[in-house]
Design a protein around this motif. Structure first.
Motif, PDB file in Angstrom:
ATOM      1  N   ASP A 175       6.930 -17.975 -28.755  1.00  0.00           N
ATOM      2  CA  ASP A 175       5.510 -18.299 -28.582  1.00  0.00           C
ATOM      3  C   ASP A 175       4.828 -16.994 -28.186  1.00  0.00           C
ATOM      4  N   ASN A 177       1.817 -16.034 -27.271  1.00  0.00           N
ATOM      5  CA  ASN A 177       1.046 -16.064 -26.026  1.00  0.00           C
ATOM      6  C   ASN A 177       0.413 -14.714 -25.706  1.00  0.00           C
ATOM      7  N   SER A 205      -0.610 -19.843 -31.257  1.00  0.00           N
ATOM      8  CA  SER A 205      -1.904 -20.519 -31.230  1.00  0.00           C
ATOM      9  C   SER A 205      -2.611 -20.132 -32.528  1.00  0.00           C
ATOM     10  N   LYS A 236      -0.491 -24.146 -32.946  1.00  0.00           N
ATOM     11  CA  LYS A 236      -1.148 -24.980 -31.925  1.00  0.00           C
ATOM     12  C   LYS A 236      -2.654 -24.773 -31.999  1.00  0.00           C
ATOM     13  N   GLY A 267       0.177 -25.537 -23.927  1.00  0.00           N
ATOM     14  CA  GLY A 267       0.935 -24.901 -25.013  1.00  0.00           C
ATOM     15  C   GLY A 267       2.418 -24.814 -24.681  1.00  0.00           C
ATOM     16  N   ASP A 268       2.718 -24.569 -23.407  1.00  0.00           N
ATOM     17  CA  ASP A 268       4.121 -24.455 -22.977  1.00  0.00           C
ATOM     18  C   ASP A 268       4.810 -25.819 -23.061  1.00  0.00           C
TER      19      ASP A 268
HETATM   20 MG    MG Z   1       0.082 -20.592 -25.210  1.00  0.00          MG
END
Ligand code: MG
Ligand code: ATP
Length: 323
Positions: A175, A177, A205, A236, A267-268
Motif C-alpha cells: 500500500d 500510502n 488510493s 481504494k 485504508g489500512d
Molecule cells: Mg491509505
C-alpha cells in the motif's frame, strides 16, 4: 469478470513491519494546535500496526516487526496488539527511545492535519538487526506500507525482509500510502520502485495509481503494473468505493453508505481485510465485499485502530448496510 483464482490462497502468517505510534486527537472539528484545546488519547496507531490488528481480528495468523520505546505508549500498543491476537515477539522495546506519536486535528472540509514525532522515535531505529528470519521465512504475505519508508535504514531492512519472504515462496502486498513530496527524493522513488518489482498485490488510493507509472491515465498505469508482474491491483476510492484489476479483467464496487466520523485507518482496515480474506481462500468478490465493509465501518468509528472489526462485526454491519 476477473478470474477469482488469479492468485491462489496463501496460507501462512501475514507479517507487517514498520511504525508503531500513539495518536492523540483534537476533540472539536476546526480545533487548531496553535492554541490550547481539549485532546483525547493516546490511541494505538501506525499504519502497519492498524493493518496487522485488523488481520488478527479476522483470525489470520499474523506477526508484527517494529520498535517501541520503554514507556507507556509502547505498552499500550504492544498489549493492544497482543490482546487482539498478533504475535508481538518481533516488536523490540528500546530502552533509550520514546514511542512515536502523532497529533491530529480535523478541518471543517474533512481534511486532517498531523504533527508527527516519528523520525526521532523508537520506530525510526528499525533496522536489519530487527529482522526475524524465523517469522519472515514462514510468512505467507508480507505487507509493506509506503509510509514506513522514511529512513535509509528502514528501506534497507524492508528490502532484506522482502527478499527473505520471496525466497521462501511468500507473496508481497504493498500500500504506497505516499505523499507526492516523498517522490522528489530520488532514493525514495527507487525504494518504491524496488518494492513494486516484488509486489503481488498492490493497494493504492485512486490518486496514487499514476504516481509510480509512466502512463498518465489510470487504465494505462494499471496495464503497466500488470505487465510488470503485479497480479492484483485494488484501487481504494474512499466514499466512491473500490476497483479490482487483474490480467483477466476488472470489477468495481460502490462504498457502503455511512456517516464519516474519522477517516484515519480506513485504508489500512480495507487492505488488511482484503489480504486476510484472500489468504483464507475467499474469492475476489467476497474479499472486496468484506474489505469495503471494513473500510466503511472504520470511518464510522473515532480513533485510528478503534474501527478494526471481527467477521461477526462485519457480518452484522453487512446485514443492514446499503451501497
Ligand atoms: Mg491509505
Ligand atoms: P488514506 O487517504 O487515509 O490513506 P486510503 O486511500 O488508503 O486512505 P480510502 O479509500 O479512504 O483508503 O478507504 C478505503 C476503503 O474504505 C474505500 O475503498 C471504501 O471501501 C471504504 N471507505 C472509505 N471512506 C468511506 C466513506 N466515507 N464511506 C464509505 N466507505 C468508505
Amino acid at each position: 469478470m476477473p478470474n477469482s483464482n488469479a492468485v491462489p490462497s496463501r496460507p501462512g502468517t501475514i507479517v507487517a513491519m514498520g511504525e508503531i505510534l500513539v495518536e492523540i486527537m483534537a476533540t472539536r472539528v476546526g480545533q487548531r494546535f496553535s492554541e490550547p484545546g481539549t485532546l483525547i488519547g493516546p490511541f494505538a496507531s501506525g499504519a502497519p500496526a492498524i493493518f496487522i490488528d485488523q488481520v488478527a481480528k479476522l483470525g489470520s495468523p499474523c506477526a508484527m516487526i517494529g520498535c517501541v520505546g520503554d514507556d507507556d505508549f509502547g505498552v499500550l500498543n504492544v498489549e493492544r496488539l497482543r490482546g487482539d491476537g498478533v504475535d508481538v515477539s518481533g516488536i523490540a522495546v528500546l530502552k533509550d527511545a520514546t514511542t512515536g506519536s502523532a497529533f491530529v486535528t480535523y478541518r471543517e472540509d474533512g481534511d486532517r492535519d498531523f504533527i508527527y514525532n516519528i523520525t526521532n522515535s523508537a520506530s525510526a531505529q528499525l533496522s536489519v538487526a530487527n529482522l526475524r528470519d524465523d517469522l519472515l521465512s514462514k510468512c505467507g504475505t508480507f505487507h509493506v506500507m509506503g509510509s514506513s519508508l522514511f529512513s535509509f535504514r528502514i528501506i534497507e531492512a524492508m528490502k532484506r525482509a522482502i527478499e527473505t519472504v520471496k525466497t521462501n515462496g511468500g507473496t508481497v502486498s504493498f500500500d504506497p500510502n505516499i505523499r507526492k513530496e516523498m517522490l522528489r527524493i530520488p532514493e525514495m522513488r527507487d525504494a518504491l520502485d524496488f518494492i513494486l518489482d516484488y509486489t503481488d498485490i498492490f493497494l493504492p488510493s485512486g490518486h496514487e495509481v499514476t504516481l509510480l507509472a509512466s502512463a498518465t491515465s489510470e487504465r494505462g498505469a494499471i496495464d503497466e503494473l500488470l505487465k510488470r508482474g503485479v497480479k492484483e491491483v485494488v484501487v481504494k476510492r474512499g466514499a466512491q468505493g473500490c476497483s479490482f484489476f487483474d490480467a483477466n479483467g476488472e470489477t468495481h464496487r460502490s462504498a457502503f453508505k455511512v456517516q464519516e466520523l474519522d477517516p484515519t485507518g480506513a485504508g489500512d482496515c480495507f487492505g488488511a481485510t482484503y489480504i486476510s480474506c484472500r489468504a483464507q481462500g475467499m474469492d475476489v468478490d467476497t474479499s472486496l465485499k468484506y474489505a469495503c465493509a471494513s473500510g466503511a465501518r472504520a470511518v464510522g468509528v473515532k480513533g485510528p485502530m478503534e474501527g478494526t472489526a471481527t467477521f461477526a462485526q462485519l457480518d452484522t454491519f453487512l446485514q443492514s448496510a446499503t451501497e
